[in-house]
Design an enzyme around this catalytic site. Structure first.
Site, PDB file in Angstrom:
ATOM      1  N   HIS A  24      -8.553   1.308   1.203  1.00  0.00           N
ATOM      2  CA  HIS A  24      -8.766   0.277   0.173  1.00  0.00           C
ATOM      3  C   HIS A  24     -10.223  -0.171   0.103  1.00  0.00           C
ATOM      4  CE1 HIS A  24      -4.425  -0.021  -0.274  1.00  0.00           C
ATOM      5  NE2 HIS A  24      -4.336  -0.110   1.036  1.00  0.00           N
ATOM      6  N   SER A  54       0.838  -1.204   0.000  1.00  0.00           N
ATOM      7  CA  SER A  54       0.000   0.000   0.000  1.00  0.00           C
ATOM      8  C   SER A  54       0.873   1.253   0.000  1.00  0.00           C
ATOM      9  CB  SER A  54      -0.945  -0.048   1.205  1.00  0.00           C
ATOM     10  OG  SER A  54      -1.839   1.037   1.201  1.00  0.00           O
TER      11      SER A  54
END
Length: 227
Positions: A195, A88
């Site tokens: 997300h 990420s």
């Protein structure tokens, strides 16, 4: 034998991170100090408080500044990777290591990203939880049965999947996952439903920002996240 640098995402931040390296390594200091931010990076990373460091608008530039500093210190010591990767947020650090972004750009982009994600999270009671040892099909059913906004948002590795969304919905899905046989549930130390579809406003903001952001040539291969 190949060498890889792996960069962590949000949740691994700790008060005191970088203090010893900042004192010992000129290369670390130069990278760590590269960006212009609207808060005291040194004070927050070195002295906290942890509650502020955990807020995504601060977590993200702090994590990337620390990673850029570590990369610079390793390069200065003659240690270079064959590949880089990050989870990420860690992809920004990987891209900096590869030469796509300078340290200044990577840290300032992380600050912009963190602020956009904090704005998208504003007013939303949210949570993220790592679910251990439950297959993805069963966990997806738990999320569906829980109702509300809860989704699978990270397939970290076999045996560890992350769910996120509205706090109440995540709590319901977590209870269902436990009943379905999950071995352990680990709430994550993050300040937003990352997300998930709730982050669409931040995605749009970054899309616009990247239209004007220069990208350098990749000098080291980056292994990207994928579903």
């Amino acid at each position: 034998m190949k060498t890889a640098f792996l960069y962590a995402g949000q949740g691994s931040q700790r008060v005191g991170m970088g203090r010893d390296l900042y004192a010992a390594s000129p290369a670390f200091r130069k990278a760590f100090d590269a960006a212009e931010l609207d808060f005291d990076l040194h004070a927050l990373c070195f002295d906290g408080p942890q509650e502020t460091l955990n807020q995504t608008q601060y977590t993200q530039p702090c994590m990337v500044a620390f990673a850029c500093g570590v990369t610079a210190a390793l390069f200065d010591a003659g240690i270079r990777p064959d590949y880089v990767a990050g989870l990420s947020l860690g992809e920004y650090s990987a891209l900096e290591a590869s030469g796509v972004f300078a340290a200044k750009a990577a840290i300032e982009l992380a600050a912009y990203r963190g602020a956009a994600m904090a704005s998208a999270s504003k007013g939303v009671s949210s949570a993220m939880t790592a679910v251990l040892m439950l297959d993805r099909e069963s966990l997806a059913r738990c999320c569906e049965e829980a109702g509300g906004m809860v989704r699978i948002c990270n397939y970290n590795c076999p045996g560890q999947i992350v769910i996120g969304g509205e706090a109440d919905a995540v709590a319901r899905a977590s209870e269902l996952a436990k009943a379905a046989g999950a071995r352990r549930l680990l709430p994550l130390r993050v300040s937003g439903p990352f997300h998930t579809p709730l982050m669409q406003p931040a995605a749009k903001a970054l899309h616009e920002r990247f239209k004007t952001e220069p990208f350098g040539e990749m000098q080291i291969p980056v292994l990207f996240n994928c579903l």
